[in-house]
Design an enzyme around this catalytic site. Structure first.
Site, mmCIF file in Angstrom:
data_model
loop_
_atom_site.group_PDB
_atom_site.id
_atom_site.type_symbol
_atom_site.label_atom_id
_atom_site.label_comp_id
_atom_site.label_asym_id
_atom_site.label_seq_id
_atom_site.Cartn_x
_atom_site.Cartn_y
_atom_site.Cartn_z
ATOM 1 N NE ARG A 165 -2.706 0.358 2.780
ATOM 2 C CZ ARG A 165 -1.905 0.587 4.520
ATOM 3 N NH1 ARG A 165 -1.321 1.874 4.760
ATOM 4 N NH2 ARG A 165 -2.194 -0.308 5.743
ATOM 5 C CE1 TYR A 193 -17.638 11.811 -15.505
ATOM 6 C CE2 TYR A 193 -16.116 11.444 -13.645
ATOM 7 C CZ TYR A 193 -17.068 11.127 -14.388
ATOM 8 O OH TYR A 193 -17.772 9.151 -14.058
ATOM 9 C CG ASP A 226 -9.696 16.063 -14.676
ATOM 10 O OD1 ASP A 226 -8.751 15.479 -15.546
ATOM 11 O OD2 ASP A 226 -11.028 15.555 -14.097
ATOM 12 C CE LYS A 285 -12.594 7.967 -18.193
ATOM 13 N NZ LYS A 285 -12.602 8.539 -17.213
HETATM 14 O O1 P1T Z 1 -13.485 7.111 -13.978
HETATM 15 P P1 P1T Z 1 -12.261 7.329 -13.294
HETATM 16 O O2 P1T Z 1 -11.615 6.685 -13.679
HETATM 17 O O3 P1T Z 1 -12.848 7.240 -11.452
HETATM 18 O O4 P1T Z 1 -12.075 9.139 -13.740
HETATM 19 C C1 P1T Z 1 -12.215 10.415 -12.968
HETATM 20 C C2 P1T Z 1 -12.806 11.555 -14.219
HETATM 21 C C3 P1T Z 1 -11.889 12.007 -13.409
HETATM 22 N N1 P1T Z 1 -11.787 13.377 -14.576
HETATM 23 C C4 P1T Z 1 -12.401 13.297 -15.678
HETATM 24 C C5 P1T Z 1 -11.857 14.578 -16.145
HETATM 25 C C6 P1T Z 1 -13.153 12.515 -15.744
HETATM 26 O O5 P1T Z 1 -13.606 12.060 -17.428
HETATM 27 C C7 P1T Z 1 -13.558 11.217 -15.348
HETATM 28 C C8 P1T Z 1 -14.078 10.223 -16.185
HETATM 29 N N2 P1T Z 1 -14.707 10.400 -16.894
HETATM 30 C C9 P1T Z 1 -15.959 9.400 -17.698
HETATM 31 C C10 P1T Z 1 -15.875 7.892 -17.158
HETATM 32 C C11 P1T Z 1 -16.185 9.996 -18.569
HETATM 33 O O6 P1T Z 1 -17.383 9.126 -19.378
HETATM 34 O O7 P1T Z 1 -16.295 11.357 -18.869
#
Ligand code: P1T
Length: 389
Positions: A55, A108, A181, A206
């Site tokens: 961890r 988001y 972000d 992503k």
């Molecule tokens: O899904 P996760 O890895 O927890 O990330 C969240 C997140 C944070 N910031 C942005 C700009 C994001 O687009 C996302 C996740 N977004 C999607 C799942 C989507 O389809 O827009």
């Protein structure tokens, strides 16, 4: 490759080499997947290389974290089990109950839900503001209480652009930190820390991972004090990724530059196609001269990215039909993978903002333009839009 050397190298070289030297014992060129929860100590406290418990640290994660820091040109990188885990850790490392944060008025949906529904009951207050409107961001700040100005640029899914340099100055004047972000741009297209931001967060699910096969998050910071706080909370809160997830994300990072260029090439072709389509009411892409953030995007981004949003005539019903008729574009949430995705933000990724100030238009469609053959993508959209041009 040492950190010192890696910072002088080009982006593609860092993407491939930073964070890891071929294994001293075996020469393994790629970081092994250290599937171990714990490490033998040479006498109590006699740690080999600082590894005590996975961890706290794991060599596969260390390699990924080094690469992330090098690509964002930050002091240190931290990997998390998801983008939201990364965000949660930043929020709890840097705010206390009673503090206030400014968030995008088109964030988001999951970020909004985290700040509003988890942060709110915990005592964190927030004010949404348009990231493209510096006066609105300034007005949303509560001097003495606002700890973080949190922006996405481009925003998800409306692709608004915030001027990172100007936002950093506004945040710093108020004694707050600027969090960017950087999920949509990826470090290849934009490096917020070099423009004055204090913290970068990513959903590495992503573009960084890039193949829709792993969920992950990252935080990269520019100063040691913030690094210590985030590092402490990463271990104390424990939302860390496992070694196989780190391996996949790190493998994805190596090809980020070539993938992003192809995403951008294909997005530009899709935009050209959509602009001419009679069923399309509006095309949203920062690369368009008529986009209100075009000048700022041109200044701070290498190119304009692989996400294209558009609005259709015929309202929500037509938007849903287009999403459901597409075949090469897979109907699904997420973005940034090699395959093209289509989605209806109002009913899918941004359903959690329905009925709030952050609600997105019902006739909006978001495309994550992949790296397939561009002509096939355009033929698919032609079929999905349903009316002969
Ligand atoms: O899904 P996760 O890895 O927890 O990330 C969240 C997140 C944070 N910031 C942005 C700009 C994001 O687009 C996302 C996740 N977004 C999607 C799942 C989507 O389809 O827009």
């Amino acid at each position: 490759m040492t950190q010192e050397h890696s910072n002088k190298s080009g982006f593609e070289t860092r993407a491939i080499h930073a964070g890891y030297e071929p294994d001293a014992m075996t020469g393994a060129v790629i970081p092994p997947i250290y599937a171990t929860s714990t490490y033998k100590q040479d006498g109590v406290g006699g740690l080999r290389g600082g590894y005590e418990y996975s961890r706290s640290a794991n060599p596969t994660r260390t390699a990924l974290e080094g690469a992330l820091a090098a690509l964002e040109e930050g002091e240190r990188g931290f990997a998390f089990a998801s983008g939201l885990a990364a965000e949660d850790t930043v929020l709890r490392a840097l705010t206390r109950p009673g503090d206030h944060v400014v968030i995008p008025d088109d964030a988001y949906g999951g970020t909004f839900r985290l700040v509003d529904k988890v942060g709110g009951p915990w005592g964190l207050e927030h004010t949404p503001a348009a990231v493209s409107d510096l006066d609105a961001v300034r007005a949303a700040i509560e001097p003495g209480r606002t700890r973080l100005v949190w922006v996405e640029t481009p925003t998800n899914p409306l692709l608004n652009i915030g001027d990172i340099e100007a936002l950093a100055a506004i945040a710093h004047d108020a004694g707050a930190k600027l969090v960017v972000d950087n999920t949509f741009a990826s470090p290849y297209l934009q490096q917020p820390l070099t423009l004055g931001a204090d913290i970068v967060v990513h959903s590495t699910t992503k573009y960084c991972g890039g193949h829709s096969d792993v969920v992950g998050g990252a935080v990269v910071v520019r100063d040691l004090e913030t690094a210590d706080r985030v590092g402490f909370h990463q271990n104390a809160m424990g939302a860390v990724p496992g070694p196989f997830d780190c391996f996949l994300t790190h493998r994805g990072l190596k090809t980020l530059a070539v993938r992003m260029d192809r995403h951008c090439d294909n997005a530009e072709k899709v935009v050209d196609y959509l602009l001419d389509h009679p069923q399309v009411a509006d095309v949203i892409y920062p690369g368009l001269e008529q986009h209100p953030g075009h000048a700022v995007a041109t200044r701070q981004m290498k190119r304009y990215g692989g996400i294209v949003s558009f609005r259709v005539h015929g309202g929500e019903q037509h938007a849903l039909e287009v999403c459901e008729r597409a075949r090469v574009f897979t109907l699904g949430e997420s973005l940034g993978g090699v395959e093209s995705l289509i989605e209806h933000p109002g009913r899918m990724t941004h359903a959690s903002v329905a009925g709030t100030d952050l609600e997105v238009p019902a006739d909006l469609i978001r495309l994550s333009v992949g790296i397939e053959t561009a002509d096939d993508l355009i033929a698919d959209l032609d079929r999905a839009l349903g009316v002969e041009k």
